[in-house]
Design an enzyme around this catalytic site. Structure first.
Site, PDB file in Angstrom:
ATOM      1  CG  ASN A 263      20.208  22.626 137.742  1.00  0.00           C
ATOM      2  OD1 ASN A 263      19.654  22.218 136.719  1.00  0.00           O
ATOM      3  ND2 ASN A 263      21.413  23.176 137.717  1.00  0.00           N
ATOM      4  CD1 TRP A 264      15.364  17.647 138.873  1.00  0.00           C
ATOM      5  CD2 TRP A 264      13.976  17.144 137.188  1.00  0.00           C
ATOM      6  NE1 TRP A 264      14.173  17.231 139.416  1.00  0.00           N
ATOM      7  CE2 TRP A 264      13.297  16.918 138.414  1.00  0.00           C
ATOM      8  CE3 TRP A 264      13.293  16.893 135.994  1.00  0.00           C
ATOM      9  CZ2 TRP A 264      11.975  16.452 138.469  1.00  0.00           C
ATOM     10  CZ3 TRP A 264      11.976  16.439 136.052  1.00  0.00           C
ATOM     11  CH2 TRP A 264      11.331  16.215 137.275  1.00  0.00           C
ATOM     12  CE  LYS A 265      23.863  20.515 137.927  1.00  0.00           C
ATOM     13  NZ  LYS A 265      25.245  20.465 138.343  1.00  0.00           N
TER      14      LYS A 265
ATOM     15  CB  SER B  47      28.153  19.152 146.590  1.00  0.00           C
ATOM     16  OG  SER B  47      28.802  18.949 145.357  1.00  0.00           O
TER      17      SER B  47
ATOM     18  CD  GLU C 102      26.686  21.991 135.419  1.00  0.00           C
ATOM     19  OE1 GLU C 102      25.530  21.898 134.986  1.00  0.00           O
ATOM     20  OE2 GLU C 102      27.073  21.411 136.457  1.00  0.00           O
TER      21      GLU C 102
ATOM     22  CG  HIS D  53      24.412  26.116 136.525  1.00  0.00           C
ATOM     23  ND1 HIS D  53      25.535  25.370 136.271  1.00  0.00           N
ATOM     24  CD2 HIS D  53      23.901  25.639 137.695  1.00  0.00           C
ATOM     25  CE1 HIS D  53      25.685  24.470 137.246  1.00  0.00           C
ATOM     26  NE2 HIS D  53      24.709  24.625 138.122  1.00  0.00           N
TER      27      HIS D  53
ATOM     28  CD  GLU E 146      24.656  26.536 141.624  1.00  0.00           C
ATOM     29  OE1 GLU E 146      23.804  25.820 142.141  1.00  0.00           O
ATOM     30  OE2 GLU E 146      25.109  26.319 140.480  1.00  0.00           O
TER      31      GLU E 146
ATOM     32  N   GLY F  86      29.420  19.384 141.282  1.00  0.00           N
ATOM     33  CA  GLY F  86      29.733  18.074 140.696  1.00  0.00           C
ATOM     34  C   GLY F  86      31.023  17.478 141.232  1.00  0.00           C
TER      35      GLY F  86
ATOM     36  N   GLY G 282      21.526  20.181 143.008  1.00  0.00           N
ATOM     37  CA  GLY G 282      21.842  19.406 141.809  1.00  0.00           C
ATOM     38  C   GLY G 282      21.443  17.945 141.996  1.00  0.00           C
ATOM     39  N   GLY G 283      22.435  17.064 142.162  1.00  0.00           N
ATOM     40  CA  GLY G 283      22.199  15.617 142.211  1.00  0.00           C
ATOM     41  C   GLY G 283      21.092  15.197 143.171  1.00  0.00           C
TER      42      GLY G 283
HETATM   43  C1  3PY Z   1      25.043  21.295 141.961  1.00  0.00           C
HETATM   44  O1  3PY Z   1      24.652  21.163 143.119  1.00  0.00           O
HETATM   45  O2  3PY Z   1      25.903  20.545 141.473  1.00  0.00           O
HETATM   46  C2  3PY Z   1      24.499  22.346 141.096  1.00  0.00           C
HETATM   47  O3  3PY Z   1      25.114  22.674 140.114  1.00  0.00           O
HETATM   48  C3  3PY Z   1      23.194  22.962 141.412  1.00  0.00           C
HETATM   49  O4  3PY Z   1      22.812  23.878 140.428  1.00  0.00           O
END
Ligand code: 3PY
Length: 254
Positions: free
Chosen positions: A9-11, A216, A100, A98, A170, A176, A237-238
């Site tokens: 997930n590149w966000k 994470s 967010e 998600h 999640e 994050g 994510g990151g």
């Molecule tokens: C994370 O790992 O921070 C995520 O939100 C993956 O979607």
């Protein structure tokens, strides 16, 4: 055996050229190093979809996804994008719900269930996210919260339609923050989700359901998380913004 998936997930990161470069690295590494039956998925911002789809042509182990859609097909919805549109750009998956989007864009369960319907109608695989906040975990309400998100977001689907859904657990407190659910905490919730699916549909459907862990997840913690019996991969994510880390996570299934 159910499908194993490692999805990035590149966000809202990377300009167009950066996205193309990162994706090229991922495809090249995946071709040489990702050896099992696992599916690698990259969920990019909309601007990259068409470009990265060209690079993914003929590379069956790497698929592409969006991070959101609107539930209407077309029309006067300035700034929105439909399932038909992302599909036509090459997406096969779409992340929905998600935390967010639930928190910053007020996406309700009702709206999310319509997005799930729209995705399925147009042949996109929804990666439907569920998870509790820190307060909800501390108050021991996480099973209720997750059960409610399933009921309202996806359990209206027929057995056949539900078989095309991927779920992602999640925990909001692990997104994050650098905090990760322990393998035992994650497994407990994944097993609960699978039991709920068995109750709602049947054991066979539940056994085939792919449930990803997100929050994470990185190359260090992925092996222990993915070794849990009900964890079928990750939503990353990151670490998905670094080709080496992302591919190392996918290689846990080699
Ligand atoms: C994370 O790992 O921070 C995520 O939100 C993956 O979607």
């Amino acid at each position: 055996m159910r499908k194993k998936i490692v999805a990035g997930n590149w966000k809202m990161n990377l300009d167009f050229q950066q996205g193309i470069s990162l994706f090229s690295e991922i495809v090249n590494m995946a071709k040489d190093e990702v050896l099992g039956q696992q599916q690698v998925v990259v969920c990019s911002p909309f601007i990259h979809l068409h470009g990265i789809a060209q690079l993914a042509k003929g590379v069956s182990r790497v698929a592409i996804g969006a991070q959101n859609i609107y539930f209407e097909e077309k029309g006067a919805y300035t700034g929105e994008i439909s399932a038909v549109q992302v599909k036509s750009a090459g997406a096969e998956y779409v992340i929905l719900g998600h935390s967010e989007r639930r928190a910053y864009f007020n996406e309700s369960d009702d709206m999310l269930s319509k997005k799930v319907d729209a995705a399925l109608k147009h042949g996109l695989i929804p990666v439907f996210c569920i998870g509790e906040t820190r307060e909800e975990r501390e108050a021991d309400r996480y099973f209720d919260v997750i059960g409610g998100q399933l009921e309202q977001g996806v359990f209206h689907l027929s057995n056949e339609a539900f078989s095309n859904v991927v779920l992602a657990y999640e925990p909001v407190w692990a997104i994050g923050t650098g905090l990760t659910a322990s393998p035992e905490q994650a497994q407990e919730v994944h097993a609960f989700i699978r039991d709920k699916a068995a109750e709602q549909y049947n054991q066979d459907t539940a056994d085939q359901l792919t449930i990803l862990y997100g929050g994470s997840c990185n190359p260090q913690n992925a092996p222990e998380l993915f070794a849990q019996p009900d964890i079928d991969g990750g939503l990353i994510g990151g670490a998905s913004l670094k080709s080496r880390d992302f591919i190392d996570i996918a290689k846990v299934f080699n």
